[in-house]
Design a protein around this motif. Structure first.
Motif, PDB file in Angstrom:
ATOM      1  N   VAL A 202       7.559  -5.795  -4.123  1.00  0.00           N
ATOM      2  CA  VAL A 202       7.572  -4.684  -3.136  1.00  0.00           C
ATOM      3  C   VAL A 202       8.110  -5.056  -1.817  1.00  0.00           C
ATOM      4  O   VAL A 202       8.627  -4.317  -1.178  1.00  0.00           O
ATOM      5  N   ARG A 203       7.734  -6.342  -1.295  1.00  0.00           N
ATOM      6  CA  ARG A 203       8.188  -7.020  -0.101  1.00  0.00           C
ATOM      7  C   ARG A 203       9.785  -7.136  -0.105  1.00  0.00           C
ATOM      8  O   ARG A 203      10.378  -6.713   0.955  1.00  0.00           O
ATOM      9  N   ALA A 204      10.151  -7.369  -1.219  1.00  0.00           N
ATOM     10  CA  ALA A 204      11.810  -7.704  -1.153  1.00  0.00           C
ATOM     11  C   ALA A 204      12.357  -6.277  -1.398  1.00  0.00           C
ATOM     12  O   ALA A 204      13.213  -6.095  -0.763  1.00  0.00           O
ATOM     13  N   VAL A 205      12.110  -5.376  -2.101  1.00  0.00           N
ATOM     14  CA  VAL A 205      12.801  -4.035  -2.019  1.00  0.00           C
ATOM     15  C   VAL A 205      12.513  -3.214  -0.985  1.00  0.00           C
ATOM     16  O   VAL A 205      13.436  -2.433  -0.490  1.00  0.00           O
ATOM     17  N   LEU A 206      11.384  -3.412   0.004  1.00  0.00           N
ATOM     18  CA  LEU A 206      11.253  -2.780   0.936  1.00  0.00           C
ATOM     19  C   LEU A 206      12.049  -3.562   2.275  1.00  0.00           C
ATOM     20  O   LEU A 206      12.500  -2.826   3.170  1.00  0.00           O
TER      21      LEU A 206
ATOM     22  N   LEU B  24      -7.741   1.380  -2.553  1.00  0.00           N
ATOM     23  CA  LEU B  24      -7.937  -0.030  -2.133  1.00  0.00           C
ATOM     24  C   LEU B  24      -6.842  -0.637  -1.364  1.00  0.00           C
ATOM     25  O   LEU B  24      -7.054  -1.350  -0.348  1.00  0.00           O
ATOM     26  N   VAL B  25      -5.723  -0.154  -1.692  1.00  0.00           N
ATOM     27  CA  VAL B  25      -4.308  -0.675  -1.109  1.00  0.00           C
ATOM     28  C   VAL B  25      -4.064   0.173  -0.007  1.00  0.00           C
ATOM     29  O   VAL B  25      -4.017  -0.254   1.146  1.00  0.00           O
ATOM     30  N   ALA B  26      -4.355   1.483   0.005  1.00  0.00           N
ATOM     31  CA  ALA B  26      -3.802   2.315   1.132  1.00  0.00           C
ATOM     32  C   ALA B  26      -4.689   2.015   2.255  1.00  0.00           C
ATOM     33  O   ALA B  26      -4.378   2.162   3.509  1.00  0.00           O
ATOM     34  N   ASP B  27      -6.202   1.674   1.998  1.00  0.00           N
ATOM     35  CA  ASP B  27      -7.045   1.637   3.415  1.00  0.00           C
ATOM     36  C   ASP B  27      -6.687   0.311   4.073  1.00  0.00           C
ATOM     37  O   ASP B  27      -7.053   0.149   5.437  1.00  0.00           O
TER      38      ASP B  27
ATOM     39  N   PHE C  81      -0.672  -6.380  -1.624  1.00  0.00           N
ATOM     40  CA  PHE C  81       0.294  -5.064  -1.705  1.00  0.00           C
ATOM     41  C   PHE C  81       0.567  -4.331  -0.205  1.00  0.00           C
ATOM     42  O   PHE C  81       1.373  -3.958   0.069  1.00  0.00           O
ATOM     43  N   ALA C  82      -0.883  -4.270   0.329  1.00  0.00           N
ATOM     44  CA  ALA C  82      -0.864  -3.541   1.524  1.00  0.00           C
ATOM     45  C   ALA C  82      -0.195  -4.189   2.652  1.00  0.00           C
ATOM     46  O   ALA C  82       0.637  -3.490   3.464  1.00  0.00           O
ATOM     47  N   ALA C  83       0.096  -5.692   2.474  1.00  0.00           N
ATOM     48  CA  ALA C  83       0.881  -6.318   3.752  1.00  0.00           C
ATOM     49  C   ALA C  83       2.131  -5.927   3.374  1.00  0.00           C
ATOM     50  O   ALA C  83       3.045  -5.619   4.391  1.00  0.00           O
TER      51      ALA C  83
END
Length: 496
Positions: A369-373, A436-439, A406-408
């Motif tokens: 996720v970090r790489a694609v963003l 959990l992630v969104a918050d 994931f949140a980071a």
């Protein structure tokens, strides 16, 4: 290396093969290879699909639904029944019936291993980047005139398929570590993109997860090659361990990347050094220094990469070395990589509407996720646009384990919308949801439990110049066309 392989004669146990879940991406690809090599194929699936229809037109006998009588579609019945660990339960009626009749039951990787016998094999493994690196390798080898056989985890944009029976002497495939199935293979060339703990639901510990890569490397044939990324600590450490222990097996270990973790593999030569990557259009241009033994004399060249992000440039280098070690010319391989058109669900453009672009990506681990963003930010930087991440967590166990990570990673976006967890093979866990992630996200974020409301939620925040990215291994990909439609209907305003 263009010599043909006489692989038309299948092993006796593959004369008549029944595949449970034949419409799945992996199973359907192997079914096509079996049919191309003259095998008889039957199968079953829960529902009809384009993939099922295509296999029927090629001669496969396929029943919708799972029942014992599905094993009777071929005269004489199947010589073997093939299943998958994750998607098909052990009490499936066809598996139960096969065991009752004494018909051998194989897992999909065992079938793939049988199909690779007699070929020179190039296998790509690692926690992230397997499909992109494998796909680049296939396209590059095709450019070299090799016509490889292949089995890839995603559809190549050039051919629209994920598997092929080629006329050449090389077989290219992903080696999936998620359930240890990569230990079925005895490869000639292995590329390991990275090693980062994952799939703890199967392995139970980080040590066990790392160990499976060491076991896989030990299966490389004498005279073979291990290619490791020296920018990844896990992959570099593997290269260091193998390099120190494989002299008696004559296995060559080669490295690529900027050499960030070269200290973990001091004896591994950095044969493809990534000097820099400059974004250009939807992709980038990498400056690469090539060294012996990959080339006779050290030289620096540029390599155009059609997909954005430093991680894609690294994947391209892994593919470059891997293909060269099968016997192809390095510069011809590079030309093939430069013509790579991408893979379905890997930073795939799904549509444009009112000045907003919508992409889709399969990323389902925090590092991915970090790489694609990061790549998405490079794409919009020149136009000063924003990145809107639409993320669907995959698996309850992974969400609970990595919610903070994931949140980071998602906080690299400007706006984040989180769907609920796509459970796949797992049952829900109390308290584990997308919230959990969104918050924990540190930029504006919303949890949208009803996936049918995702498109409208995006349309409310998207403005002209934005890049929307649907992310996840579940059914979030289905929302991309709806997002394009909703954005078009909403007529986004100008970016502030």
């Amino acid at each position: 290396m263009t010599g043909a392989v006489d692989a038309a004669a299948l092993p006796d146990r593959l004369a008549r093969v029944h595949l449970v879940g034949i419409g799945g991406a992996g199973m359907s690809g192997l079914a096509r290879i079996l049919l191309s090599r003259g095998g008889e194929v039957s199968g079953s699936d829960a529902k009809d699909s384009r993939g099922v229809l295509a296999l029927r037109t090629r001669g496969a006998k396929i029943r919708i639904g799972h029942a014992p009588e599905s094993l009777d579609q071929l005269d004489g019945g199947p010589t073997v029944v093939v299943t998958t660990r994750a998607a098909v339960p052990d009490d499936n009626p066809e598996l139960v019936e096969a065991r009752r009749r004494g018909i051998p039951v194989l897992y999909r990787p065992e079938l793939l291993a049988d199909l690779m016998v007699g070929y020179r094999t190039l296998l790509v493994s690692g926690t992230h980047g397997k499909t992109s690196t494998t796909s680049m390798s296939v396209v590059a080898l095709q450019h070299c005139g090799v016509d490889p056989s292949f089995a890839v985890g995603g559809e190549l944009n050039e051919s629209g398929t994920n598997a092929h029976h080629g006329s050449g002497a090389v077989f290219v495939a992903e080696a999936d570590e998620s359930d240890g199935s990569l230990l079925q293979y005895t490869p000639d060339v292995v590329v390991v993109t990275n090693i980062e703990v994952d799939h703890l639901d199967f392995f139970g510990s980080e040590a066990a997860y790392v160990e499976v890569f060491d076991q896989f490397a030990a299966l490389i044939r004498p005279g073979g090659t291990l290619v490791v990324c020296l920018d990844d600590p896990g992959s570099a450490a593997l290269g260091g361990r193998v390099g120190a222990s494989c002299a008696d097996r004559s296995v060559t270990v080669l490295g690529y990347g900027a050499g960030t973790h070269r200290d973990l593999a001091p004896d591994v030569p950095l044969v493809a050094e990534l000097v820099e990557v400059v974004p250009r259009g939807p992709g980038g241009v990498a400056t690469v220094t090539l060294r012996a033994p990959l080339v006779a004399e050290e030289r620096t060249r540029r390599l155009a990469v059609t997909l954005p992000g430093r991680h894609m440039a690294l994947n391209a280098l892994g593919a470059l070395i891997g293909c060269a070690r099968t016997g192809c010319d390095v510069d011809t391989v590079a030309e093939g990589i430069e013509g790579f058109g991408g893979v379905h669900r890997r930073f795939e453009l799904r549509g444009r509407a009112a000045g907003v672009e919508v992409y889709d990506d399969y990323a389902h681990h925090p590092t991915e996720v970090r790489a694609v963003l990061t790549a998405a930010r490079e794409v919009v930087e020149a136009r000063r646009g924003r990145v809107i991440a639409v993320f669907q967590p995959h698996l309850y166990s992974r969400t609970a384990e990595f919610a903070a990570e994931f949140a980071a990673a998602l906080s690299l976006a400007d706006e984040v919308i989180v769907a609920d967890v796509y459970g796949a093979r797992e049952q829900p866990q109390p308290g584990v949801t997308g919230r959990l992630v969104a918050d924990a996200v540190t930029v504006p974020a919303a949890f949208v439990a009803d996936i049918s409301q995702i498109a409208d939620a995006v349309a409310r925040v998207a403005v002209r110049g934005d890049l929307v990215l649907t992310i996840g291994a579940g059914d979030i990909t289905m929302q991309a066309p709806s997002i394009v439609e909703a954005v078009a209907a909403g007529a986004p305003g100008e970016s502030p």
